[in-house]
Design an enzyme around this catalytic site. Sequence first.
Site, PDB file in Angstrom:
ATOM      1  N   CYS A  86       0.859  -1.176   0.000  1.00 56.37           N
ATOM      2  CA  CYS A  86       0.000   0.000   0.000  1.00 56.37           C
ATOM      3  C   CYS A  86       0.902   1.234   0.000  1.00 56.37           C
ATOM      4  O   CYS A  86       1.771   1.373   0.861  1.00 56.37           O
ATOM      5  CB  CYS A  86      -0.905   0.000   1.227  1.00 56.37           C
ATOM      6  SG  CYS A  86      -1.901   1.501   1.397  1.00 56.37           S
ATOM      7  N   CYS A  89       0.279   3.270   3.527  1.00 56.63           N
ATOM      8  CA  CYS A  89       0.735   2.808   4.846  1.00 56.63           C
ATOM      9  C   CYS A  89       1.817   1.734   4.813  1.00 56.63           C
ATOM     10  O   CYS A  89       2.369   1.388   5.849  1.00 56.63           O
ATOM     11  CB  CYS A  89      -0.441   2.303   5.667  1.00 56.63           C
ATOM     12  SG  CYS A  89      -1.098   0.713   5.111  1.00 56.63           S
ATOM     13  N   CYS A 104      -7.512  -4.409 -19.081  1.00 54.54           N
ATOM     14  CA  CYS A 104      -8.318  -3.357 -18.460  1.00 54.54           C
ATOM     15  C   CYS A 104      -7.558  -2.036 -18.295  1.00 54.54           C
ATOM     16  O   CYS A 104      -8.174  -0.995 -18.100  1.00 54.54           O
ATOM     17  CB  CYS A 104      -8.868  -3.826 -17.118  1.00 54.54           C
ATOM     18  SG  CYS A 104      -7.629  -4.008 -15.825  1.00 54.54           S
ATOM     19  N   CYS A 135      -7.375  -1.124   1.495  1.00 55.29           N
ATOM     20  CA  CYS A 135      -6.236  -1.634   2.262  1.00 55.29           C
ATOM     21  C   CYS A 135      -6.748  -2.145   3.599  1.00 55.29           C
ATOM     22  O   CYS A 135      -7.512  -1.468   4.288  1.00 55.29           O
ATOM     23  CB  CYS A 135      -5.200  -0.524   2.468  1.00 55.29           C
ATOM     24  SG  CYS A 135      -3.848  -1.017   3.566  1.00 55.29           S
ATOM     25  N   CYS A 138      -5.100   0.483   6.455  1.00 58.74           N
ATOM     26  CA  CYS A 138      -5.407   1.915   6.576  1.00 58.74           C
ATOM     27  C   CYS A 138      -6.710   2.322   5.896  1.00 58.74           C
ATOM     28  O   CYS A 138      -7.063   3.497   5.906  1.00 58.74           O
ATOM     29  CB  CYS A 138      -4.251   2.752   6.040  1.00 58.74           C
ATOM     30  SG  CYS A 138      -4.053   2.711   4.240  1.00 58.74           S
ATOM     31  N   HIS A 141      -8.492   3.432  -0.512  1.00 59.21           N
ATOM     32  CA  HIS A 141      -9.066   2.876  -1.740  1.00 59.21           C
ATOM     33  C   HIS A 141      -7.939   2.376  -2.634  1.00 59.21           C
ATOM     34  O   HIS A 141      -6.992   3.103  -2.924  1.00 59.21           O
ATOM     35  CB  HIS A 141      -9.870   3.956  -2.464  1.00 59.21           C
ATOM     36  CG  HIS A 141     -10.351   3.555  -3.810  1.00 59.21           C
ATOM     37  ND1 HIS A 141     -11.420   2.702  -3.983  1.00 59.21           N
ATOM     38  CD2 HIS A 141      -9.912   3.869  -5.055  1.00 59.21           C
ATOM     39  CE1 HIS A 141     -11.622   2.534  -5.282  1.00 59.21           C
ATOM     40  NE2 HIS A 141     -10.710   3.231  -5.956  1.00 59.21           N
ATOM     41  N   HIS A 144     -11.039  -2.087  -7.433  1.00 53.52           N
ATOM     42  CA  HIS A 144     -12.249  -2.915  -7.362  1.00 53.52           C
ATOM     43  C   HIS A 144     -11.913  -4.364  -7.709  1.00 53.52           C
ATOM     44  O   HIS A 144     -10.884  -4.637  -8.321  1.00 53.52           O
ATOM     45  CB  HIS A 144     -13.316  -2.383  -8.319  1.00 53.52           C
ATOM     46  CG  HIS A 144     -13.853  -1.059  -7.901  1.00 53.52           C
ATOM     47  ND1 HIS A 144     -13.274   0.136  -8.279  1.00 53.52           N
ATOM     48  CD2 HIS A 144     -14.910  -0.725  -7.112  1.00 53.52           C
ATOM     49  CE1 HIS A 144     -13.942   1.137  -7.750  1.00 53.52           C
ATOM     50  NE2 HIS A 144     -14.952   0.640  -7.042  1.00 53.52           N
ATOM     51  N   ASP A 148     -13.999 -11.907 -13.254  1.00 50.84           N
ATOM     52  CA  ASP A 148     -13.570 -12.309 -14.597  1.00 50.84           C
ATOM     53  C   ASP A 148     -12.060 -12.563 -14.678  1.00 50.84           C
ATOM     54  O   ASP A 148     -11.443 -12.390 -15.717  1.00 50.84           O
ATOM     55  CB  ASP A 148     -13.981 -11.261 -15.632  1.00 50.84           C
ATOM     56  CG  ASP A 148     -13.385  -9.887 -15.362  1.00 50.84           C
ATOM     57  OD1 ASP A 148     -12.663  -9.719 -14.355  1.00 50.84           O
ATOM     58  OD2 ASP A 148     -13.647  -8.971 -16.164  1.00 50.84           O
ATOM     59  N   ARG A 156     -10.475 -10.798 -10.410  1.00 55.55           N
ATOM     60  CA  ARG A 156      -9.565  -9.789 -10.954  1.00 55.55           C
ATOM     61  C   ARG A 156      -9.578  -8.601 -10.010  1.00 55.55           C
ATOM     62  O   ARG A 156     -10.537  -7.855  -9.934  1.00 55.55           O
ATOM     63  CB  ARG A 156      -9.981  -9.343 -12.358  1.00 55.55           C
ATOM     64  CG  ARG A 156      -9.107  -8.210 -12.905  1.00 55.55           C
ATOM     65  CD  ARG A 156      -9.392  -7.901 -14.362  1.00 55.55           C
ATOM     66  NE  ARG A 156     -10.798  -7.700 -14.671  1.00 55.55           N
ATOM     67  CZ  ARG A 156     -11.410  -6.507 -14.754  1.00 55.55           C
ATOM     68  NH1 ARG A 156     -10.734  -5.392 -14.570  1.00 55.55           N
ATOM     69  NH2 ARG A 156     -12.704  -6.450 -15.046  1.00 55.55           N
ATOM     70  N   CYS A 158      -8.524  -5.273  -9.691  1.00 55.48           N
ATOM     71  CA  CYS A 158      -8.147  -4.214 -10.614  1.00 55.48           C
ATOM     72  C   CYS A 158      -7.720  -3.012  -9.764  1.00 55.48           C
ATOM     73  O   CYS A 158      -8.562  -2.314  -9.205  1.00 55.48           O
ATOM     74  CB  CYS A 158      -9.356  -3.896 -11.489  1.00 55.48           C
ATOM     75  SG  CYS A 158      -9.052  -2.714 -12.775  1.00 55.48           S
TER      76      CYS A 158
END
Length: 173
Positions: A86, A89, A104, A135, A138, A141, A144, A148, A156, A158
């Site tokens: 991450c 953190c 993607c 995470c 912490c 974000h 997602h 698939d 996956r 992503c």
Amino acid sequence: MTKRIIYAAMLLLIALNGFAQNEKSARGHENNPWYSTTDTIRLQVSDTAWKKVLSADLYAVAREKDTERPFTGKYWKSTLRGTYYCAVCGNMLFRSDAKFASSCGWPSFYEPGRVTAVRYQSDDSEGMHRTEVLCGRCDSHLGHIFDDGPPPTHKRFCMNSISLDFEPDAKKP
């Protein structure tokens, strides 16, 4: 005997603190007191405090749930072997063994490095239902998860490159 143990423990703490400082400096996190690739204790840090130590771009993605443009992140097509952490953190998130080529435009993994590395929450933004990946340490974000991906998980993950730090595996002599 007790004084020797205390002295040895103090030297160990000093050495570990020096390692943590070198680790932070190498990744550009010297102003982030919560960054550690070895600590797994959950953090509860205010967004105001994060805003003081994170770059504006990282803050926008990690704390405000923005998304980097596809095909622009530094890790989306990387094939280097190592570990992803991450960027907020230092929590260990993914091993490159679980990374796969996806069309993607973001780095994709089929499983996290350990069960507690990430957590999930429902995301109904952008007019669709998705599962957000955060995470596990912490709550930043990361991206997602979708159904698939390749075997063995068919998932996956992503992820946004900006939310990740990468440490290559040590080269064997």
